[in-house]
Motif scaffolding. Structure first.
Motif, short mmCIF file in Angstrom:
data_model
loop_
_atom_site.label_atom_id
_atom_site.label_comp_id
_atom_site.label_asym_id
_atom_site.label_seq_id
_atom_site.Cartn_x
_atom_site.Cartn_y
_atom_site.Cartn_z
N PRO B 164 0.81 -1.22 0.00
CA PRO B 164 0.00 0.00 0.00
C PRO B 164 0.84 1.28 0.00
O PRO B 164 0.33 2.36 -0.23
CB PRO B 164 -0.77 -0.11 1.32
CG PRO B 164 0.16 -0.86 2.22
CD PRO B 164 0.98 -1.77 1.36
N ILE B 165 2.13 1.17 0.31
CA ILE B 165 3.01 2.36 0.36
C ILE B 165 4.37 1.97 -0.25
O ILE B 165 4.68 0.78 -0.35
CB ILE B 165 3.25 2.84 1.81
CG1 ILE B 165 3.85 1.73 2.67
CG2 ILE B 165 1.97 3.37 2.43
CD1 ILE B 165 4.38 2.21 4.01
N LYS B 166 5.16 2.98 -0.60
CA LYS B 166 6.45 2.64 -1.22
C LYS B 166 7.58 2.47 -0.19
O LYS B 166 8.60 1.88 -0.51
CB LYS B 166 6.83 3.63 -2.31
CG LYS B 166 6.88 5.07 -1.91
CD LYS B 166 7.12 5.94 -3.13
CE LYS B 166 7.21 7.39 -2.72
NZ LYS B 166 7.32 8.31 -3.84
N ILE B 198 -0.82 -5.40 6.76
CA ILE B 198 0.18 -6.44 6.50
C ILE B 198 0.21 -6.69 4.99
O ILE B 198 -0.84 -6.82 4.36
CB ILE B 198 -0.24 -7.76 7.20
CG1 ILE B 198 -0.28 -7.59 8.72
CG2 ILE B 198 0.65 -8.92 6.77
CD1 ILE B 198 1.07 -7.45 9.36
N HIS B 199 1.41 -6.77 4.40
CA HIS B 199 1.50 -7.15 2.99
C HIS B 199 2.78 -7.94 2.75
O HIS B 199 3.62 -8.10 3.64
CB HIS B 199 1.44 -5.92 2.08
CG HIS B 199 2.72 -5.12 2.04
ND1 HIS B 199 3.74 -5.38 1.14
CD2 HIS B 199 3.15 -4.08 2.80
CE1 HIS B 199 4.72 -4.52 1.34
NE2 HIS B 199 4.40 -3.72 2.35
N GLY B 200 2.91 -8.43 1.51
CA GLY B 200 4.12 -9.16 1.11
C GLY B 200 4.54 -8.69 -0.27
O GLY B 200 4.58 -7.49 -0.53
N HIS B 201 4.84 -9.63 -1.18
CA HIS B 201 5.10 -9.39 -2.60
C HIS B 201 6.49 -8.86 -2.89
O HIS B 201 7.10 -9.27 -3.87
CB HIS B 201 4.03 -8.46 -3.17
CG HIS B 201 3.99 -8.39 -4.67
ND1 HIS B 201 4.13 -9.51 -5.48
CD2 HIS B 201 3.82 -7.34 -5.53
CE1 HIS B 201 4.05 -9.13 -6.75
NE2 HIS B 201 3.86 -7.84 -6.81
N ALA B 202 7.00 -7.94 -2.06
CA ALA B 202 8.29 -7.31 -2.33
C ALA B 202 9.39 -8.04 -1.54
O ALA B 202 9.70 -7.67 -0.41
CB ALA B 202 8.24 -5.84 -1.95
N HIS B 203 9.97 -9.06 -2.16
CA HIS B 203 10.97 -9.90 -1.48
C HIS B 203 12.20 -9.12 -1.05
O HIS B 203 12.91 -9.50 -0.13
CB HIS B 203 11.42 -11.03 -2.41
CG HIS B 203 10.37 -12.04 -2.70
ND1 HIS B 203 10.66 -13.29 -3.18
CD2 HIS B 203 9.02 -12.02 -2.56
CE1 HIS B 203 9.55 -13.98 -3.34
NE2 HIS B 203 8.53 -13.22 -2.98
N ARG B 204 12.51 -8.05 -1.81
CA ARG B 204 13.73 -7.29 -1.50
C ARG B 204 13.41 -6.01 -0.74
O ARG B 204 14.25 -5.14 -0.60
CB ARG B 204 14.47 -6.95 -2.80
CG ARG B 204 15.17 -8.15 -3.40
CD ARG B 204 15.86 -7.78 -4.70
NE ARG B 204 14.91 -7.70 -5.80
CZ ARG B 204 15.24 -7.45 -7.07
NH1 ARG B 204 16.49 -7.23 -7.39
NH2 ARG B 204 14.32 -7.43 -8.01
N GLY B 209 6.98 0.43 7.69
CA GLY B 209 6.62 1.71 7.10
C GLY B 209 5.34 2.20 7.72
O GLY B 209 4.79 1.58 8.62
N VAL B 210 4.84 3.35 7.22
CA VAL B 210 3.61 3.93 7.77
C VAL B 210 2.87 4.64 6.64
O VAL B 210 3.49 5.20 5.73
CB VAL B 210 3.95 4.85 8.97
CG1 VAL B 210 4.85 6.00 8.54
CG2 VAL B 210 2.71 5.37 9.66
N THR B 211 1.53 4.58 6.66
CA THR B 211 0.75 5.23 5.60
C THR B 211 0.73 6.74 5.84
O THR B 211 1.02 7.21 6.94
CB THR B 211 -0.72 4.76 5.59
OG1 THR B 211 -1.35 5.21 6.81
CG2 THR B 211 -0.84 3.26 5.49
N ARG B 218 3.50 -3.29 7.57
CA ARG B 218 4.58 -4.25 7.72
C ARG B 218 4.64 -5.18 6.51
O ARG B 218 3.67 -5.85 6.19
CB ARG B 218 4.38 -5.10 9.00
CG ARG B 218 4.43 -4.29 10.31
CD ARG B 218 5.82 -3.75 10.59
NE ARG B 218 5.91 -2.96 11.81
CZ ARG B 218 5.82 -1.63 11.86
NH1 ARG B 218 5.63 -0.93 10.74
NH2 ARG B 218 5.92 -0.99 13.00
N ASN B 219 5.81 -5.19 5.85
CA ASN B 219 6.07 -6.11 4.74
C ASN B 219 6.63 -7.40 5.35
O ASN B 219 7.75 -7.40 5.86
CB ASN B 219 7.07 -5.46 3.78
CG ASN B 219 7.52 -6.41 2.67
OD1 ASN B 219 7.07 -7.56 2.59
ND2 ASN B 219 8.41 -5.94 1.83
N VAL B 220 5.84 -8.46 5.30
CA VAL B 220 6.23 -9.70 5.97
C VAL B 220 6.64 -10.79 4.98
O VAL B 220 6.57 -11.98 5.29
CB VAL B 220 5.12 -10.21 6.92
CG1 VAL B 220 4.88 -9.23 8.05
CG2 VAL B 220 3.81 -10.48 6.16
#
Lengths: 87, 239
Positions: B164-166, B198-204, B209-211, B218-220
């Motif tokens: 949801p955020i960069k 909570i999100h994933g997708h971005a392995h690297r 982060g915060v909106t 949190r990228n888990v």
């Protein structure tokens, strides 16, 4: 006239290998970095199983015959859950 | 009483993973009250892989809530996959919401999609293909607003695959950010209120982060965590 085909420029070779790695059913890996330097290809990133690492070399070699593939990809190491974060 | 949320994404199970994943979850009931899994459950999105996921997570002592990821759509078997998981007693969100822990915790979300981040994103303009891409994300975000609105729980968490955020993408090449997430997802959560996304997708990417509205993100993704799952404690006061 160059003896090298324009589509063999390192830029395109890297793109071709990256695309093969993403689309080939043996790999389907989207996050692998592909660098071409001279006649060498370097693969970097992370996979989940040792077997996937071997498939990457296989697919990259097929997509760029004649180049030497250096597979520097590592396997994800998964540790214990660790401490909780209080939000 | 605080709620302890365990979360992980991008577990990418294959048929070779059968019987190997479950041990990572041993004792999870002593560490957490609920487990959230943020998509990319499989490698190729096949029914056979989905069966492995269902079996590895079956009969956990705490509720487990899932969304699917782009890999889970690759074989066009996403609906069958969701049904298999539900038949194993797992909750699967598809732009919907569920309440667990006697109504104390509500979880809303789904796969999400891309498009990019404010100021550097695609719009519903031009070719039908471009419009369809952006519309897909917008419609998802609209459904998340409805799902969140319907939750009357003490706490709310949004569960997504796409980012949801960069900020939590830092480490990924910026050129691919539009394929990794969309600000429309954050905007939906900020509009309706939530304690955590909570999100994933971005392995690297990066874990924390915060909106723009102040919701913790949190990228888990498993390669980001490097541990079986993260645990986030939601304090007493809700959103």
């Amino acid at each position: 006239m160059s003896s090298m085909n324009a589509s063999d420029a390192p830029h395109y070779v890297a793109a071709r290998v990256q695309r093969a790695i993403a689309e080939d059913a043996r790999t389907n890996e989207l996050g692998i970095k592909v660098d071409v330097r001279g006649n060498q290809i370097f693969l970097q990133g992370q996979v989940f199983e040792e077997e996937q690492r071997a498939h990457l070399t296989e697919v990259a070699t097929e997509a760029a015959p004649g180049l030497t593939v250096h597979n520097e990809v590592t396997c994800v190491q998964v540790g214990e859950p660790g401490e909780e974060e209080l939000l | 009483m605080t709620i302890r949320v365990a979360a992980v994404a991008d577990i990418h199970l294959s048929e070779a993973s059968r019987g190997t994943y479950r041990k990572r979850l041993d004792g999870i009931e002593h560490r957490a009250d609920v487990l959230l899994v943020g998509g990319d459950l499989t490698r190729h999105g096949t029914v056979a892989e989905a069966q492995v996921v269902a079996d590895e997570f079956r009969d956990l002592p705490i509720p487990a809530v899932f969304v699917l990821g782009n890999h889970d759509y690759h074989s066009n078997a996403e609906e069958e996959m969701a049904e298999l998981l539900r038949a194993a007693g797992l909750i699967v969100l598809d732009d919907s919401a569920a309440a667990v822990l006697d109504g104390r915790l509500g979880i809303a979300g789904g796969k999400g999609f891309g498009g990019g981040f404010a100021g550097k994103c695609a719009s519903e303009f031009g070719e039908p293909e471009t419009k369809a891409f952006v519309r897909h994300t917008r419609e998802i975000a609209d459904r998340w607003r409805v799902a969140l609105k319907g939750l009357e729980t003490e706490h709310r968490v949004v569960l997504s695959h796409y980012a949801p955020i960069k900020e939590t993408l830092e480490g990924e090449p910026p050129e691919i950010y539009p394929f990794l997430g969309s600000y429309l997802l954050a905007e939906a959560a900020d509009a309706e209120g939530a304690d955590l996304i909570i999100h994933g997708h971005a392995h690297r990417g990066t874990e924390k982060g915060v909106t723009p509205g102040g919701i913790r993100v949190r990228n888990v993704a498993l390669p980001v965590l490097g541990r079986a799952y993260a645990i986030y404690s939601l304090a007493e006061a809700g959103w």
